[in-house]
Enzyme design. Structure first.
Site, mmCIF file in Angstrom:
data_model
loop_
_atom_site.group_PDB
_atom_site.id
_atom_site.type_symbol
_atom_site.label_atom_id
_atom_site.label_comp_id
_atom_site.label_asym_id
_atom_site.label_seq_id
_atom_site.Cartn_x
_atom_site.Cartn_y
_atom_site.Cartn_z
ATOM 1 N N HIS A 198 0.830 -1.216 0.000
ATOM 2 C CA HIS A 198 0.000 0.000 0.000
ATOM 3 C C HIS A 198 0.862 1.263 0.000
ATOM 4 O O HIS A 198 0.444 2.314 0.478
ATOM 5 C CB HIS A 198 -0.963 0.024 1.193
ATOM 6 C CG HIS A 198 -1.784 -1.211 1.341
ATOM 7 N ND1 HIS A 198 -2.923 -1.430 0.614
ATOM 8 C CD2 HIS A 198 -1.614 -2.315 2.105
ATOM 9 C CE1 HIS A 198 -3.443 -2.608 0.935
ATOM 10 N NE2 HIS A 198 -2.653 -3.161 1.833
ATOM 11 N N SER A 325 14.483 21.059 -16.051
ATOM 12 C CA SER A 325 13.243 21.818 -16.178
ATOM 13 C C SER A 325 13.496 23.071 -17.002
ATOM 14 O O SER A 325 14.568 23.671 -16.930
ATOM 15 C CB SER A 325 12.722 22.214 -14.789
ATOM 16 O OG SER A 325 11.731 23.220 -14.877
ATOM 17 N N LYS A 331 16.009 21.235 -10.968
ATOM 18 C CA LYS A 331 15.306 19.977 -11.225
ATOM 19 C C LYS A 331 16.150 18.978 -12.010
ATOM 20 O O LYS A 331 16.922 19.332 -12.884
ATOM 21 C CB LYS A 331 14.008 20.232 -12.001
ATOM 22 C CG LYS A 331 12.943 20.972 -11.250
ATOM 23 C CD LYS A 331 12.408 20.156 -10.085
ATOM 24 C CE LYS A 331 11.678 18.892 -10.523
ATOM 25 N NZ LYS A 331 10.475 19.176 -11.323
ATOM 26 N N GLU A 338 9.626 7.909 -16.931
ATOM 27 C CA GLU A 338 8.245 8.375 -17.081
ATOM 28 C C GLU A 338 7.701 8.058 -18.466
ATOM 29 O O GLU A 338 6.541 7.647 -18.612
ATOM 30 C CB GLU A 338 8.184 9.879 -16.808
ATOM 31 C CG GLU A 338 8.425 10.230 -15.350
ATOM 32 C CD GLU A 338 8.490 11.739 -15.109
ATOM 33 O OE1 GLU A 338 8.528 12.135 -13.943
ATOM 34 O OE2 GLU A 338 8.504 12.514 -16.091
#
Length: 505
Positions: A198, A325, A331, A338
């Site tokens: 979980h 970024s 970043k 992804e």
């Protein structure tokens, strides 16, 4: 790996068959018209023959053409034609001399395509018509080649042959990904992290054990490929449009020539001509395997994304496999992971498209089936490129051992071991579970780590606890005790790492 050679062109005919054998698995006659004529008349010949007075319009030609995407089948189309010509020569439909001239012309066309000098013509609709039209231009006897076959069984043959080769390459790439994961696991075989359920910390595991879970997943994908291969490796040529041929075609000769053989070297041909030309189960099955593999890649990508976040900070992905970024200079984004996660949706979409395409089709061949190729081609291209990038990225990941150690030092991860301690002292599991739950609640109430409770505090919850209860919180001992098959115990994980090294060698 056996190859058939014609001219300077090499076509992998039996690559899949032999690769799978090693690991113990078995994976309207018409005359082609000259392209220049149809360019002048702005019409497409399609397969219209003498039944029609003229060609179709340009808009229809553009709508129905498939050469823009099916030209990638050219090697297999030429090889299938060589096999068919050779067979027609052996049964007397072609003379031996005609068969030889046709084969030579086909080899020449293959050489031109490979060099990039062949001019594809969209007015000739598909790869089959383009090659046959050029064949007839170069060798008049080529007009006889289509005897006993249809584009229906021809395209089914091409797709099966093409997919066999792609499966071999994909299987190698899956193995490379597994090797990259195993290498990362071996490099960090002493690193312990929390295992999660979980997405909450649950129990301690070696990071190697976590990584090997994905190796197991990809092993199942490998097995599915091998199993699917036996259903792909069946020769449909000779089925004609739907009802075979009155010519005495030697289907088994063609099948053997093209490598459609079982583990004992016996030719394998389709047994129902109607099913043979309309069957796309093999394409659907591959798209399912690609989808399943894509889901496994997506799950791996998700773990890597989480682990590379500041909240986890378990790993660092090298700069080559991250991006920055456009606004925030600090970043470092795990874009490769992804995108891999996103590709799984595309693969599932292709599978659903194929299933939807097939669900309402009557027997036998229907033009709807032209839509199968782009979905199949895209699934092959997508899964192969994604696996390659993921394998490369796995080889460029550094594990932050100290951060992992700090996370795995959470004493609550060993609450279940404390339950087992009570079970070993004959406390019924449900009672032991309740006792340890109460002990955790006490630790939270007095704001004290579970492993720093003293024996008096523990006995206040249950007299079943003795002084040695606190020994449970020795992480190394806890992992050493997990030695049943498949567990994340120290010895078991090392055994699994050795086993996978041997299997992937």
């Amino acid at each position: 790996m056996r190859k058939l050679r014609y001219g300077c062109l090499h076509v992998k005919v039996l690559a899949t068959y032999l690769s799978l054998k090693i690991v113990g698995f078995w994976f309207e006659t018409f005359t082609a018209c000259r392209k220049t004529f149809f360019r002048m008349n702005k019409k497409s010949p399609l397969s219209r023959s003498g039944r029609f007075k003229g060609g179709v319009g340009e808009d229809v030609s553009r709508f129905t053409e498939s050469i823009s995407f099916d030209q990638r089948l050219w090697r297999h189309d030429i090889l299938g034609s060589i096999a068919h010509a050779t067979m027609l020569g052996s049964i007397g439909v072609l003379s031996k001399a005609e068969a030889k001239r046709i084969v030579k012309a086909l080899e020449s066309i293959g050489e031109d395509i490979e060099k990039g000098s062949f001019e594809w013509d969209t007015t000739l609709e598909d790869v089959h018509m383009n090659i046959e039209s050029e064949l007839t231009r170069r060798e008049p006897a080529g007009a006889k080649l289509h005897a006993g076959r249809s584009r229906n069984d021809q395209v089914a043959l091409d797709m099966r042959m093409w997919l066999r080769d792609e499966i071999v390459e994909l299987d190698v790439e899956i193995s490379n990904l597994q090797k990259a994961i195993v290498d990362l696991a071996i490099e960090n075989d002493q690193v312990v992290i929390p295992g999660y359920t979980h997405l909450q910390r649950a129990q301690p595991v070696y990071i190697s054990h976590h990584l090997l879970a994905y190796v197991e997943m990809f092993a199942r994908d490998h097995e599915r490929l091998l199993d699917a291969f036996s259903r792909i490796n069946v020769c449909p040529l000779g089925s004609g449009a739907l009802a075979g041929s009155t010519l005495a075609l030697d289907r088994k000769q063609v099948a053997s020539f093209l490598g459609f053989e079982d583990a004992k070297g016996r030719p394998v041909v389709t047994q129902n001509s109607m099913d043979a030309v309309s069957d796309r189960d093999f394409a659907v099955e591959f798209c399912f395997i690609a989808s399943m593999t894509g889901v496994h890649l997506s799950r791996l990508a998700e773990d890597l994304i989480l682990w590379s976040s500041s909240e986890f900070d378990f790993i660092q992905i090298s700069d080559e496999y991250t991006t920055g970024s456009s606004l925030m200079p600090q970043k470092k984004n795990p874009d490769i992971a992804e995108i891999a996660r996103g590709k799984s949706g595309r693969l599932v979409g292709n599978l659903v498209s194929l299933l939807t395409l097939l669900k309402g089709l009557p027997m036998t061949y229907n033009r709807d089936l032209q839509e199968d190729k782009e979905r199949l081609f895209d699934s092959v291209d997508t899964i192969r490129s994604t696996i390659r990038l993921m394998a490369a990225m796995m080889s460029n990941i550094a594990v932050k051992a100290e951060n992992c150690k700090n996370a795995a030092s959470d004493p609550n991860l060993l609450a279940t071991d404390l339950t087992d301690y009570l079970v070993e002292r004959k406390v019924p599991f449900r009672e032991a579970h309740h006792i340890v739950g109460a002990l955790v609640a006490l630790a939270e109430k007095i704001d004290k780590p579970l492993n720093l409770l003293n024996i008096k505090e523990m006995e206040g919850v249950s007299k079943k606890f003795k002084a040695d209860a606190l020994d449970v919180f020795d992480l190394k001992k806890a992992l050493d005790k997990r030695n049943i098959t498949g567990s994340p115990g120290t010895k078991e994980v090392k055994k699994q790492l050795r086993s996978w090294l041997k299997r992937l060698a």
